[in-house]
Design a protein around this motif. Sequence first.
Motif, PDB file in Angstrom:
ATOM      1  N   THR A  67     -22.505 -32.315 -45.530  1.00  0.00           N
ATOM      2  CA  THR A  67     -21.158 -32.335 -46.105  1.00  0.00           C
ATOM      3  C   THR A  67     -20.712 -30.760 -45.888  1.00  0.00           C
ATOM      4  O   THR A  67     -19.655 -30.417 -45.293  1.00  0.00           O
ATOM      5  N   VAL A  68     -21.335 -29.737 -46.340  1.00  0.00           N
ATOM      6  CA  VAL A  68     -20.794 -28.154 -46.033  1.00  0.00           C
ATOM      7  C   VAL A  68     -20.664 -27.899 -44.784  1.00  0.00           C
ATOM      8  O   VAL A  68     -19.735 -27.221 -44.045  1.00  0.00           O
ATOM      9  N   MET A  69     -21.613 -28.451 -43.781  1.00  0.00           N
ATOM     10  CA  MET A  69     -21.474 -28.286 -42.325  1.00  0.00           C
ATOM     11  C   MET A  69     -20.170 -28.994 -41.746  1.00  0.00           C
ATOM     12  O   MET A  69     -19.392 -28.414 -40.856  1.00  0.00           O
ATOM     13  N   GLY A  70     -20.148 -30.350 -42.368  1.00  0.00           N
ATOM     14  CA  GLY A  70     -18.851 -30.798 -41.724  1.00  0.00           C
ATOM     15  C   GLY A  70     -17.495 -30.167 -42.054  1.00  0.00           C
ATOM     16  O   GLY A  70     -16.606 -29.986 -41.443  1.00  0.00           O
ATOM     17  N   LEU A  71     -17.547 -29.470 -43.357  1.00  0.00           N
ATOM     18  CA  LEU A  71     -16.419 -28.955 -43.908  1.00  0.00           C
ATOM     19  C   LEU A  71     -16.357 -27.822 -43.121  1.00  0.00           C
ATOM     20  O   LEU A  71     -14.932 -27.373 -42.788  1.00  0.00           O
ATOM     21  N   GLY A  72     -17.277 -26.986 -42.748  1.00  0.00           N
ATOM     22  CA  GLY A  72     -17.276 -25.756 -41.781  1.00  0.00           C
ATOM     23  C   GLY A  72     -16.566 -26.212 -40.599  1.00  0.00           C
ATOM     24  O   GLY A  72     -15.889 -25.324 -40.009  1.00  0.00           O
ATOM     25  N   ILE A  73     -16.948 -27.012 -40.024  1.00  0.00           N
ATOM     26  CA  ILE A  73     -16.558 -27.557 -38.765  1.00  0.00           C
ATOM     27  C   ILE A  73     -14.882 -27.775 -38.751  1.00  0.00           C
ATOM     28  O   ILE A  73     -14.166 -27.261 -37.773  1.00  0.00           O
ATOM     29  N   CYS A  74     -14.486 -28.098 -39.792  1.00  0.00           N
ATOM     30  CA  CYS A  74     -13.002 -28.330 -39.851  1.00  0.00           C
ATOM     31  C   CYS A  74     -12.146 -27.128 -40.133  1.00  0.00           C
ATOM     32  O   CYS A  74     -10.945 -27.323 -40.299  1.00  0.00           O
ATOM     33  N   VAL A  75     -12.841 -26.045 -40.498  1.00  0.00           N
ATOM     34  CA  VAL A  75     -12.060 -24.768 -40.822  1.00  0.00           C
ATOM     35  C   VAL A  75     -11.458 -24.318 -39.702  1.00  0.00           C
ATOM     36  O   VAL A  75     -12.230 -24.239 -38.433  1.00  0.00           O
TER      37      VAL A  75
END
Length: 265
Positions: free
Chosen positions: A183-191
Amino acid sequence: MLLVILVAVVALLAGLGANRLLRPRLLSEDDDTGMAVKDLVGPLLTLTVLLLAFVLVTANGSYGKAEVASRGEARALDQLTETAEYAPKAQRERIQADAVCYARAVRAQEWPAMADGNGSTAPSVWSTDVRHAFRPLEGEPVFGMLVATDGKRSDEREERLTQATASIPGPIFWFLLATLTITVMGLGICVPRRNNRGQIVTLVVITALLTTTLCIIRDVDRPFGGIIDVQPTAITEAGRQATRDFLAHHTAELPCDNQGKRRAT
């Protein structure tokens, strides 16, 4: 288990197959359009939060049961000491002495062992001796009262030891950790790559909150070994009162030391 996996795989393949075969007929959009990564991360974040919340409730329930059992055991031990006042002098002295030693053994030996999810045989030495003291009283009115009170103490101790073991299996914890990571990695990709200060701060806050929640789950799932742990306050106080009463009414020496270990004879 296999049925769930099979259904999920079939659903995934069916969805991808429908994307290839039916999408051109149902949608007039270009093949390059569709859900972005950020659209997929939202449901993943929701799932992670729901999983953490559910497991947190489960772990907190185990912590609460451990605390209640600890207090219940102390109350039962205190009642046992008081009920022994109705027994003849020899049995009364033995039962009350064993109660003191039992409380000391629980506090000094079993409580530290429960930090690793284990118990100790030390308190059982004194609870067994208590039951031996009951035998000469069989048939007396006080016998049933003593047996019932000691049975309550035994039940509460068993519940306490049960709650000392982790209620959340290891695979579930690692699954939660993996879900949090994805989840955190996915959110980081969307930044966004530029002008992203606000998004990065928000991502750090979300990561900290999710991580803290998982740490709390891990901690309260070990009621006697974490930072938020159940202290032996109740059993210590019960032992202190039992010791005071014993020394006030009996001249014999207690058969154990401060650690609840039997004195050498």
